[in-house]
Scaffold this motif. Structure first.
Motif, PDB file in Angstrom:
ATOM      1  N   LEU A  29       1.024  -0.875   0.286  1.00 32.49           N
ATOM      2  CA  LEU A  29      -0.128   0.326   0.340  1.00 32.49           C
ATOM      3  C   LEU A  29       1.059   0.965  -0.191  1.00 32.49           C
ATOM      4  CD1 LEU A  29      -2.677   1.629   0.470  1.00 32.49           C
ATOM      5  CD2 LEU A  29      -2.889   1.007   2.917  1.00 32.49           C
ATOM      6  N   ILE A  30       0.735   2.066  -0.704  1.00 26.60           N
ATOM      7  CA  ILE A  30       1.383   3.387  -1.516  1.00 26.60           C
ATOM      8  C   ILE A  30       0.766   4.381  -0.569  1.00 26.60           C
ATOM      9  CG2 ILE A  30       2.652   4.818  -2.736  1.00 26.60           C
ATOM     10  CD1 ILE A  30       3.760   2.273  -3.834  1.00 26.60           C
ATOM     11  N   PHE A  31       0.808   5.785  -0.484  1.00 33.38           N
ATOM     12  CA  PHE A  31      -0.068   6.504   0.674  1.00 33.38           C
ATOM     13  C   PHE A  31       1.237   7.848  -0.042  1.00 33.38           C
ATOM     14  CE2 PHE A  31      -1.996   9.463   3.636  1.00 33.38           C
ATOM     15  CZ  PHE A  31      -2.392  10.031   3.199  1.00 33.38           C
ATOM     16  N   ILE A  32       0.876   8.510  -1.739  1.00 32.24           N
ATOM     17  CA  ILE A  32       1.371   9.757  -2.315  1.00 32.24           C
ATOM     18  C   ILE A  32       0.340  10.965  -1.285  1.00 32.24           C
ATOM     19  CG2 ILE A  32       1.759  10.954  -3.634  1.00 32.24           C
ATOM     20  CD1 ILE A  32       1.188   8.011  -5.337  1.00 32.24           C
ATOM     21  N   THR A  33       1.873  11.540  -0.317  1.00 34.50           N
ATOM     22  CA  THR A  33       0.710  12.630   0.216  1.00 34.50           C
ATOM     23  C   THR A  33       1.425  14.005  -0.715  1.00 34.50           C
ATOM     24  OG1 THR A  33       3.216  12.675   1.589  1.00 34.50           O
ATOM     25  CG2 THR A  33       1.243  11.718   2.258  1.00 34.50           C
ATOM     26  N   ARG A  34       2.313  14.212  -1.761  1.00 37.19           N
ATOM     27  CA  ARG A  34       2.835  15.150  -2.092  1.00 37.19           C
ATOM     28  C   ARG A  34       3.504  14.359  -3.248  1.00 37.19           C
ATOM     29  NH1 ARG A  34       6.129  19.079   0.749  1.00 37.19           N
ATOM     30  NH2 ARG A  34       5.163  20.957  -0.535  1.00 37.19           N
ATOM     31  N   GLY A  35       2.948  15.356  -4.394  1.00 39.21           N
ATOM     32  CA  GLY A  35       4.094  14.971  -5.718  1.00 39.21           C
ATOM     33  C   GLY A  35       3.219  14.272  -6.780  1.00 39.21           C
ATOM     34  N   ALA A  50      -1.310  12.999  -5.509  1.00 44.44           N
ATOM     35  CA  ALA A  50      -1.398  13.103  -4.559  1.00 44.44           C
ATOM     36  C   ALA A  50      -2.706  13.910  -4.398  1.00 44.44           C
ATOM     37  CB  ALA A  50      -0.100  13.606  -4.079  1.00 44.44           C
ATOM     38  N   PRO A  51      -3.059  13.967  -3.791  1.00 49.19           N
ATOM     39  CA  PRO A  51      -3.462  12.549  -2.383  1.00 49.19           C
ATOM     40  C   PRO A  51      -4.216  11.273  -2.642  1.00 49.19           C
ATOM     41  CG  PRO A  51      -4.960  14.158  -1.079  1.00 49.19           C
ATOM     42  CD  PRO A  51      -4.292  14.532  -2.664  1.00 49.19           C
ATOM     43  N   CYS A  52      -2.863  10.680  -2.908  1.00 49.18           N
ATOM     44  CA  CYS A  52      -3.357   9.572  -3.334  1.00 49.18           C
ATOM     45  C   CYS A  52      -3.387   7.482  -2.606  1.00 49.18           C
ATOM     46  CB  CYS A  52      -4.107   8.803  -4.871  1.00 49.18           C
ATOM     47  SG  CYS A  52      -2.252   8.962  -5.709  1.00 49.18           S
ATOM     48  N   MET A  53      -4.249   6.856  -3.076  1.00 50.02           N
ATOM     49  CA  MET A  53      -3.598   5.682  -2.301  1.00 50.02           C
ATOM     50  C   MET A  53      -3.056   4.502  -3.517  1.00 50.02           C
ATOM     51  SD  MET A  53      -3.693   5.372   0.654  1.00 50.02           S
ATOM     52  CE  MET A  53      -4.735   5.542   2.476  1.00 50.02           C
ATOM     53  N   ILE A  54      -2.295   3.647  -3.819  1.00 46.50           N
ATOM     54  CA  ILE A  54      -1.969   2.572  -5.051  1.00 46.50           C
ATOM     55  C   ILE A  54      -2.144   1.056  -3.624  1.00 46.50           C
ATOM     56  CG2 ILE A  54      -0.318   1.810  -6.700  1.00 46.50           C
ATOM     57  CD1 ILE A  54       0.920   4.644  -6.216  1.00 46.50           C
ATOM     58  N   PHE A  55      -2.789   0.696  -4.554  1.00 48.05           N
ATOM     59  CA  PHE A  55      -3.144  -1.468  -3.736  1.00 48.05           C
ATOM     60  C   PHE A  55      -2.151  -1.804  -4.949  1.00 48.05           C
ATOM     61  CE2 PHE A  55      -6.565   1.344  -2.811  1.00 48.05           C
ATOM     62  CZ  PHE A  55      -6.674   2.067  -1.453  1.00 48.05           C
ATOM     63  N   ILE A  56      -1.433  -2.593  -4.332  1.00 44.48           N
ATOM     64  CA  ILE A  56      -0.582  -3.392  -5.522  1.00 44.48           C
ATOM     65  C   ILE A  56      -0.834  -5.214  -4.861  1.00 44.48           C
ATOM     66  CG2 ILE A  56       1.464  -3.918  -6.121  1.00 44.48           C
ATOM     67  CD1 ILE A  56       2.162  -1.300  -5.423  1.00 44.48           C
ATOM     68  N   PRO A 108      -7.711   8.098  -6.130  1.00 44.14           N
ATOM     69  CA  PRO A 108      -7.804   9.492  -5.246  1.00 44.14           C
ATOM     70  C   PRO A 108      -8.280   9.293  -4.149  1.00 44.14           C
ATOM     71  CG  PRO A 108      -8.428   8.892  -7.463  1.00 44.14           C
ATOM     72  CD  PRO A 108      -8.758   7.659  -6.860  1.00 44.14           C
ATOM     73  N   LEU A 109      -7.987  10.725  -4.035  1.00 39.92           N
ATOM     74  CA  LEU A 109      -7.939  11.242  -1.972  1.00 39.92           C
ATOM     75  C   LEU A 109      -8.585  12.817  -1.858  1.00 39.92           C
ATOM     76  CD1 LEU A 109      -5.431   9.122   0.917  1.00 39.92           C
ATOM     77  CD2 LEU A 109      -8.589   8.515  -0.546  1.00 39.92           C
ATOM     78  N   GLU A 110      -9.693  13.443  -1.162  1.00 37.98           N
ATOM     79  CA  GLU A 110     -10.190  14.296  -1.798  1.00 37.98           C
ATOM     80  C   GLU A 110      -9.067  14.174  -0.216  1.00 37.98           C
ATOM     81  OE1 GLU A 110     -14.372  15.030  -1.637  1.00 37.98           O
ATOM     82  OE2 GLU A 110     -14.032  14.475  -3.973  1.00 37.98           O
ATOM     83  N   ARG A 149     -11.515   2.109   7.375  1.00 36.34           N
ATOM     84  CA  ARG A 149     -11.949   3.715   6.447  1.00 36.34           C
ATOM     85  C   ARG A 149     -11.132   3.640   4.900  1.00 36.34           C
ATOM     86  NH1 ARG A 149     -14.533   7.256   5.588  1.00 36.34           N
ATOM     87  NH2 ARG A 149     -14.497   9.646   6.259  1.00 36.34           N
ATOM     88  N   LEU A 150     -11.072   2.871   4.490  1.00 40.68           N
ATOM     89  CA  LEU A 150     -10.779   3.034   2.856  1.00 40.68           C
ATOM     90  C   LEU A 150     -12.152   2.360   2.492  1.00 40.68           C
ATOM     91  CD1 LEU A 150      -7.028   1.893   2.513  1.00 40.68           C
ATOM     92  CD2 LEU A 150      -8.114   3.862   2.028  1.00 40.68           C
ATOM     93  N   TYR A 151     -12.772   1.299   3.404  1.00 41.23           N
ATOM     94  CA  TYR A 151     -13.854   0.734   2.414  1.00 41.23           C
ATOM     95  C   TYR A 151     -15.264   1.429   2.723  1.00 41.23           C
ATOM     96  CZ  TYR A 151     -17.949  -2.202   2.090  1.00 41.23           C
ATOM     97  OH  TYR A 151     -19.369  -3.094   2.137  1.00 41.23           O
ATOM     98  N   ARG A 152     -15.236   2.586   3.647  1.00 39.84           N
ATOM     99  CA  ARG A 152     -16.164   4.014   3.490  1.00 39.84           C
ATOM    100  C   ARG A 152     -16.056   4.620   2.621  1.00 39.84           C
ATOM    101  NH1 ARG A 152     -19.511   0.814   6.692  1.00 39.84           N
ATOM    102  NH2 ARG A 152     -19.120   0.210   8.861  1.00 39.84           N
ATOM    103  N   LEU A 153     -14.594   4.761   2.232  1.00 42.40           N
ATOM    104  CA  LEU A 153     -14.675   5.608   1.014  1.00 42.40           C
ATOM    105  C   LEU A 153     -14.719   5.464   0.112  1.00 42.40           C
ATOM    106  CD1 LEU A 153     -11.199   7.653   2.495  1.00 42.40           C
ATOM    107  CD2 LEU A 153     -13.715   8.468   2.018  1.00 42.40           C
ATOM    108  N   ALA A 154     -14.544   3.965  -0.296  1.00 42.51           N
ATOM    109  CA  ALA A 154     -14.637   3.167  -1.712  1.00 42.51           C
ATOM    110  C   ALA A 154     -14.877   2.017  -1.192  1.00 42.51           C
ATOM    111  CB  ALA A 154     -12.547   3.380  -2.796  1.00 42.51           C
ATOM    112  N   PRO A 155     -15.764   1.685  -1.018  1.00 42.84           N
ATOM    113  CA  PRO A 155     -16.415   0.374  -1.636  1.00 42.84           C
ATOM    114  C   PRO A 155     -16.345  -0.789  -2.794  1.00 42.84           C
ATOM    115  CG  PRO A 155     -18.679   1.711  -1.503  1.00 42.84           C
ATOM    116  CD  PRO A 155     -17.199   2.091  -1.215  1.00 42.84           C
ATOM    117  N   GLY A 156     -16.437   0.115  -3.235  1.00 40.77           N
ATOM    118  CA  GLY A 156     -15.710  -0.406  -4.680  1.00 40.77           C
ATOM    119  C   GLY A 156     -14.497  -1.517  -4.924  1.00 40.77           C
ATOM    120  N   ARG A 157     -13.494  -1.144  -4.033  1.00 42.81           N
ATOM    121  CA  ARG A 157     -12.277  -2.217  -4.510  1.00 42.81           C
ATOM    122  C   ARG A 157     -11.447  -2.969  -3.345  1.00 42.81           C
ATOM    123  NH1 ARG A 157     -12.218   2.431  -6.906  1.00 42.81           N
ATOM    124  NH2 ARG A 157      -9.911   4.093  -6.995  1.00 42.81           N
TER     125      ARG A 157
END
Length: 272
Positions: A29-35, A50-56, A108-110, A149-157
């Motif tokens: 899990l990569i959480f990009i905070t800037r860039g 950023a801001p976003c999460m990457i799942f691998i 992507p995260l808001e 928390r991620l599930y609440r934000l994006a249950p489709g993942r």
């Protein structure tokens, strides 16, 4: 309890053009905070800003290229074997495990509350590991909170369990993931769930995007990645332990999915 997380760190200072070629036996899990980075995962390309999460997942080869002057991120590597045994409910694991063909690896995260909560959860995980690196129970609490928390934000993942068909598929997925070395017997799987093999094949493909045979193959390659990284078995022994009849077939399928031979994969693990 052994910790689920193998590595967790916050990283800054990577320059434009920096390339990470990543292959490992852990879920990531990569959480990009800037860039911004360009990322290629299992043949799919994304521009992750950023801001976003990457799942691998652990069987997915991936390459990240930094695209911005400023780039900061959290990187988390999660041990699949330990996590499968302790993380509940099990559907929280599905954001990492065997991804559907159309799975979008980048979330992507808001900015605002959701982003603040993610940063807080990652800081708490880092603090927990600093206080007691061997305390898997405290770590598991924060990891579960993060995934919820991620599930609440994006249950489709995630692949959640809904109706009776989804429950059947979830049970079979668990069986395949926990025992990929076993020979596939579609008729027995169907009979155990009181349905026809045709209906089982149909509903499994509808829910997961894969045939049962293909899903089992991905489970076997996932297990092979872990065994090769441990380094205790020869490639031929890994092939047998993962349910392949011979090393030649194993090598062919392994290269098809990961982009390298088992020997190349092991060599990277030894030098990383």
């Amino acid at each position: 309890m052994r910790p689920c997380i193998e590595k967790l760190y916050y990283e800054t200072g990577l320059h434009i053009g920096h390339v990470d070629i990543m292959r490992h036996a852990a879920w990531e899990l990569i959480f990009i905070t800037r860039g911004e980075v360009h990322v290629e995962i299992a043949g799919r390309s994304y521009d992750a800003i950023a801001p976003c999460m990457i799942f691998i997942s652990n069987y997915e080869p991936h390459v990240l290229t930094v695209r911005s002057e400023v780039y900061e991120r959290y990187v988390m590597l999660v041990n699949p074997t330990i996590t499968k045994n302790v993380l509940r409910p099990t559907f929280l694991q599905t954001v990492f495990s065997i991804h559907a063909p159309r799975f979008c690896h980048v979330l992507p995260l808001e900015t605002g509350t959701a982003l603040d909560e993610m940063q807080m959860l990652f800081r708490n995980l880092l603090n927990e590991r600093e206080i007691d690196p061997e305390d898997g129970e405290g770590e598991l609490i924060w990891l579960s909170a993060l995934l919820w928390r991620l599930y609440r934000l994006a249950p489709g993942r995630f692949t959640s369990v809904g109706g009776s068909a989804e429950k059947i598929v979830a049970a079979i997925r668990t069986e395949l993931e926990n025992h990929p070395e076993r020979k596939l017997d579609l008729n027995s799987l169907a009979a155990a769930n009181y349905i026809s093999s045709y209906y089982l094949s149909h509903v499994f493909h509808r829910v997961t995007g894969y045939t049962i045979k293909r899903y089992l193959l991905l489970c076997r390659i996932s297990l092979a990645c872990m065994l090769l990284s441990e380094g205790n078995k020869t490639v031929a022994q890994v092939a047998v332990a993962c349910g392949f009849t011979d090393a030649s077939n194993f090598s062919r399928y392994f290269r098809e999915i990961t982009g390298m031979t088992p020997w190349e994969y092991r060599k990277i693990g030894e030098t990383s």
